[in-house]
Motif scaffolding. Structure first.
Motif, PDB file in Angstrom:
ATOM      1  N   LEU A 298       0.935  -1.146  -0.096  1.00 49.12           N
ATOM      2  CA  LEU A 298       0.416   0.009   0.081  1.00 49.12           C
ATOM      3  C   LEU A 298       0.966   1.301   0.053  1.00 49.12           C
ATOM      4  O   LEU A 298       0.361   2.150  -0.789  1.00 49.12           O
ATOM      5  CB  LEU A 298      -1.023  -0.115   1.463  1.00 49.12           C
ATOM      6  CG  LEU A 298      -1.972  -1.006   1.032  1.00 49.12           C
ATOM      7  CD1 LEU A 298      -2.901  -1.002   2.527  1.00 49.12           C
ATOM      8  CD2 LEU A 298      -3.204  -0.838   0.057  1.00 49.12           C
ATOM      9  N   GLN A 299       1.947   1.220   0.715  1.00 55.54           N
ATOM     10  CA  GLN A 299       2.797   2.364   0.987  1.00 55.54           C
ATOM     11  C   GLN A 299       3.548   2.527  -0.297  1.00 55.54           C
ATOM     12  O   GLN A 299       3.953   3.807  -0.964  1.00 55.54           O
ATOM     13  CB  GLN A 299       3.663   2.160   2.090  1.00 55.54           C
ATOM     14  CG  GLN A 299       2.929   2.375   3.307  1.00 55.54           C
ATOM     15  CD  GLN A 299       3.934   1.882   4.739  1.00 55.54           C
ATOM     16  OE1 GLN A 299       5.118   2.407   4.802  1.00 55.54           O
ATOM     17  NE2 GLN A 299       3.306   1.281   5.719  1.00 55.54           N
ATOM     18  N   THR A 300       4.084   1.539  -0.925  1.00 51.44           N
ATOM     19  CA  THR A 300       5.102   1.306  -2.204  1.00 51.44           C
ATOM     20  C   THR A 300       4.441   1.663  -3.269  1.00 51.44           C
ATOM     21  O   THR A 300       4.794   2.521  -4.129  1.00 51.44           O
ATOM     22  CB  THR A 300       5.934   0.246  -2.210  1.00 51.44           C
ATOM     23  OG1 THR A 300       6.714   0.202  -0.912  1.00 51.44           O
ATOM     24  CG2 THR A 300       7.149   0.395  -3.175  1.00 51.44           C
ATOM     25  N   LEU A 301       3.270   1.048  -3.360  1.00 52.01           N
ATOM     26  CA  LEU A 301       2.670   1.081  -4.925  1.00 52.01           C
ATOM     27  C   LEU A 301       1.397   2.151  -4.897  1.00 52.01           C
ATOM     28  O   LEU A 301       1.258   2.609  -6.002  1.00 52.01           O
ATOM     29  CB  LEU A 301       2.265  -0.342  -4.980  1.00 52.01           C
ATOM     30  CG  LEU A 301       3.063  -1.437  -5.196  1.00 52.01           C
ATOM     31  CD1 LEU A 301       2.443  -2.899  -5.470  1.00 52.01           C
ATOM     32  CD2 LEU A 301       4.298  -1.305  -6.139  1.00 52.01           C
ATOM     33  N   HIS A 302       1.068   2.189  -3.794  1.00 46.37           N
ATOM     34  CA  HIS A 302      -0.277   2.925  -3.869  1.00 46.37           C
ATOM     35  C   HIS A 302      -0.111   4.508  -3.297  1.00 46.37           C
ATOM     36  O   HIS A 302      -1.028   5.149  -3.109  1.00 46.37           O
ATOM     37  CB  HIS A 302      -1.389   2.485  -3.220  1.00 46.37           C
ATOM     38  CG  HIS A 302      -1.737   1.201  -3.953  1.00 46.37           C
ATOM     39  ND1 HIS A 302      -2.866   1.332  -5.123  1.00 46.37           N
ATOM     40  CD2 HIS A 302      -1.417  -0.059  -3.917  1.00 46.37           C
ATOM     41  CE1 HIS A 302      -3.007   0.020  -5.601  1.00 46.37           C
ATOM     42  NE2 HIS A 302      -2.288  -0.609  -5.068  1.00 46.37           N
ATOM     43  N   GLY A 303       0.981   4.770  -2.885  1.00 45.52           N
ATOM     44  CA  GLY A 303       1.211   6.112  -2.076  1.00 45.52           C
ATOM     45  C   GLY A 303       0.728   6.491  -0.970  1.00 45.52           C
ATOM     46  O   GLY A 303       0.429   7.617  -0.531  1.00 45.52           O
ATOM     47  N   ASP A 360       0.649   0.004 -10.066  1.00 54.40           N
ATOM     48  CA  ASP A 360       1.463   1.195  -9.814  1.00 54.40           C
ATOM     49  C   ASP A 360       0.536   2.304  -9.853  1.00 54.40           C
ATOM     50  O   ASP A 360      -0.044   2.927 -10.876  1.00 54.40           O
ATOM     51  CB  ASP A 360       2.499   1.320 -11.052  1.00 54.40           C
ATOM     52  CG  ASP A 360       3.409   2.659 -10.872  1.00 54.40           C
ATOM     53  OD1 ASP A 360       3.071   3.505  -9.998  1.00 54.40           O
ATOM     54  OD2 ASP A 360       4.202   2.883 -11.787  1.00 54.40           O
ATOM     55  N   ASN A 361       0.202   2.785  -8.518  1.00 55.49           N
ATOM     56  CA  ASN A 361      -0.813   3.841  -8.083  1.00 55.49           C
ATOM     57  C   ASN A 361      -0.526   4.947  -7.519  1.00 55.49           C
ATOM     58  O   ASN A 361      -0.910   5.235  -6.226  1.00 55.49           O
ATOM     59  CB  ASN A 361      -2.263   3.291  -7.712  1.00 55.49           C
ATOM     60  CG  ASN A 361      -3.023   4.029  -7.405  1.00 55.49           C
ATOM     61  OD1 ASN A 361      -3.564   4.899  -7.994  1.00 55.49           O
ATOM     62  ND2 ASN A 361      -3.792   3.830  -6.237  1.00 55.49           N
ATOM     63  N   GLN A 362       0.863   5.661  -7.776  1.00 57.02           N
ATOM     64  CA  GLN A 362       1.507   6.534  -7.234  1.00 57.02           C
ATOM     65  C   GLN A 362       0.736   7.721  -6.695  1.00 57.02           C
ATOM     66  O   GLN A 362       0.757   8.523  -5.695  1.00 57.02           O
ATOM     67  CB  GLN A 362       2.798   6.902  -7.595  1.00 57.02           C
ATOM     68  CG  GLN A 362       3.816   5.720  -7.850  1.00 57.02           C
ATOM     69  CD  GLN A 362       4.151   5.179  -6.365  1.00 57.02           C
ATOM     70  OE1 GLN A 362       4.707   6.145  -5.673  1.00 57.02           O
ATOM     71  NE2 GLN A 362       3.761   4.005  -6.208  1.00 57.02           N
ATOM     72  N   ILE A 440       9.132   0.132  -7.488  1.00 59.13           N
ATOM     73  CA  ILE A 440       7.744  -0.007  -8.135  1.00 59.13           C
ATOM     74  C   ILE A 440       7.750  -1.412  -9.093  1.00 59.13           C
ATOM     75  O   ILE A 440       7.006  -2.037  -8.650  1.00 59.13           O
ATOM     76  CB  ILE A 440       7.348   1.211  -8.736  1.00 59.13           C
ATOM     77  CG1 ILE A 440       7.558   2.436  -8.006  1.00 59.13           C
ATOM     78  CG2 ILE A 440       6.072   0.902  -9.159  1.00 59.13           C
ATOM     79  CD1 ILE A 440       6.615   2.350  -6.863  1.00 59.13           C
ATOM     80  N   GLU A 441       8.656  -1.303  -9.921  1.00 57.79           N
ATOM     81  CA  GLU A 441       8.583  -2.681 -10.671  1.00 57.79           C
ATOM     82  C   GLU A 441       8.644  -3.933  -9.762  1.00 57.79           C
ATOM     83  O   GLU A 441       8.058  -4.762  -9.947  1.00 57.79           O
ATOM     84  CB  GLU A 441       9.848  -2.633 -11.734  1.00 57.79           C
ATOM     85  CG  GLU A 441       9.816  -3.824 -12.513  1.00 57.79           C
ATOM     86  CD  GLU A 441      11.271  -3.839 -13.526  1.00 57.79           C
ATOM     87  OE1 GLU A 441      11.441  -4.842 -14.209  1.00 57.79           O
ATOM     88  OE2 GLU A 441      11.669  -2.993 -13.444  1.00 57.79           O
ATOM     89  N   GLY A 442       9.657  -3.988  -8.767  1.00 61.02           N
ATOM     90  CA  GLY A 442       9.960  -5.337  -8.032  1.00 61.02           C
ATOM     91  C   GLY A 442       8.713  -5.293  -7.159  1.00 61.02           C
ATOM     92  O   GLY A 442       8.080  -6.465  -6.988  1.00 61.02           O
TER      93      GLY A 442
END
Length: 482
Positions: A298-303, A360-362, A440-442
């Motif tokens: 949630l923190q890494t992919l969705h900001g 990927d939902n930054q 993000i990719e990983g």
């Protein structure tokens, strides 16, 4: 009884658990489950604070490993206690050990002493959790067995939110000691009130010797798989998990041929519905434990901020709790359908996260995030739908002389499922991009493969739940006739 008639279980209400005759026992047994569950999550929150204050980072992984292993041993002790020892005596011992372990942790000058306290604390916690199921048949009439199981399931769900929240209050400096010291008087009070508020429980176990080889192999399996959850190297993780599986397999092989059994009769034979019920419990917990990586994704992919991710992850626990109360009103054919529906729902929800969370939902788009949030909630909801009915089915299938073994095994299997789930999840994410390439990719790759692969064991729960419906009914009918 015709299909239009209501059984006693249909008319029973969960609020009857709080009626005056059984309220004291409900509070005592629910309190034992609460201590075990909440302390599990409090420790996860304050562990970094302990290291910052007194050091011992290389030993940190043992904090949880020893607690889980000792808890399994404590649950086993409920069934393997000396002949003539009543459940009330075990309750007092469990509460005293939990309080003593908490006191040791609260006063610990170094990490090795904390580990001693965690082992003592874990043994007491495991005994208290197993006793909540062992006492059910002595405290409540049979129509309330499912309601009691519902309450304990709800406590586990609430604890996944309450534990980290309480831990956060004691995360500064040496405040972590207060998190242990506040529990000490609670344990002492429970030990004092246990003989007064809990009913006498006849020791009606079948005679037999302690199955030392099975216990040793089971504890070895728990320690190995718990260690796997703390190791970074993927190859080492896999080796530890493999060794744990071998230890567990040897335990089951010995159990199947031994006259001195650790588990109730039929628990290791898949042709017996009892074995399939335990398998469902194990696998439900294994799949659910994949939620340990949800905050990171949630923190890494969705900001999402750390605080927000914590509250969103708590939706898994909220789903479990709400479903437990909703499903607790069901009985008979509807209860059997709830088990199947719960297994299906958890599996689909886990699989959905492989699509909706692995994005990927930054920008934090709600259109992208909302389906993932729904999947998190439904994953917990599925477990909550099935849990109480699985516990009740075990208590009804097993012979009276093996009820204590069956009750202790519930806590043991639950702990094993969580331990294996955490270790397996670590192997998957480390092998699919979380570290390399990372970012993000990983993260997208790791999230996709984690939930896609963790959903596969869920298919096993669905198949097992379908297979126990008719055979389980027949076994329950035989037990009722006896």
């Amino acid at each position: 009884m015709t299909s239009t008639e209501a059984s006693p279980a249909d008319t029973a209400s969960v609020f009857q658990l709080f009626a005056r005759p059984v309220l004291p026992a409900t509070l005592m047994l629910g309190g034992g489950v609460t201590l075990y569950a909440v302390e599990t999550y409090i420790m996860a929150t304050i562990a970094p604070s302990i290291v910052r204050d007194i050091g011992g980072l290389p030993l940190l992984f043992w904090v949880t490993t020893l607690y889980v292993a000792a808890a399994v041993l404590g649950s086993i002790f409920v069934a393997m206690r000396p002949r003539g020892t009543g459940l009330r005596t075990v309750y007092v011992a469990g509460a005293v050990m939990f309080a003593a372990g908490s006191l040791i942790c609260g006063l610990a000058p170094s990490m090795p002493v904390v580990l001693v306290g965690r082992a003592v604390q874990g043994f007491g916690a495991g005994a208290l959790a197993a006793l909540s199921y062992a006492f059910i048949r002595f405290v409540y009439p049979e129509p309330l067995w499912r309601k009691a199981s519902t309450l304990y399931a709800a406590i586990w769900g609430v604890s996944t939110l309450l534990g980290p929240s309480l831990g956060g209050l004691f995360s500064d400096g040496s405040d972590w000691r207060h998190a242990f010291m506040l529990i000490v008087p609670v344990g002492v009070i429970m030990a004092l009130l246990g003989p007064l508020l809990l009913p006498a429980a006849t020791d009606d176990r079948a005679a037999g010797k302690t199955p030392v080889p099975q216990i040793a192999l089971l504890i070895a399996a728990v320690i190995l798989v718990s260690l796997a959850g703390t190791v970074e190297a993927t190859r080492t993780k896999a080796l530890l998990i493999g060794a744990s599986i071998i230890a567990a397999g040897l335990m089951l092989a010995i159990e199947k041929r031994s006259e001195n059994r650790l588990l109730p009769t039929g628990a290791v034979t898949l042709g017996n519905p009892l074995a399939r019920v335990y398998l469902i419990i194990f696998t439900l917990m294994l799949v659910l434990t994949s939620d340990i990586y949800i905050p990171y994704f949630l923190q890494t992919l969705h900001g999402i901020t750390p605080l927000e991710s914590g509250y969103l992850t708590a939706l898994v626990a909220l789903g479990w709790t709400l479903a437990a109360f909703f499903s607790g009103t069901l009985s008979g054919r509807r209860a059997r359908r709830a088990i199947v529906a719960g297994c299906v729902l958890e599996t689909i929800a886990a699989a959905s996260l492989a699509v909706f969370l692995a994005r990927d939902n930054q920008g934090g788009s709600l259109a992208i995030l909302s389906p993932a949030v729904a999947g998190m909630f439904l994953m917990g909801f599925g477990v909550g739908m099935a849990w109480a009915h699985l516990i009740t089915k075990i208590l009804r299938i097993v012979e009276k002389a093996e009820q204590d073994k069956a009750s202790a095994a519930i806590t043991t299997v639950q702990s094993l499922g969580s331990a294996f789930g955490a270790a397996l999840a670590g192997v998957i994410v480390n092998s699919t991009g979380l570290v390399t390439p990372g970012g993000i990719e990983g993260g997208v790759s790791a999230a996709h493969w984690l939930f896609a692969l963790m959903a596969l064991p869920g298919i096993l729960t669905v198949v097992a739940s379908l297979s126990i419906r008719a055979s389980g009914d027949q076994a329950e009918a035989r037990q009722a006739a006896a």
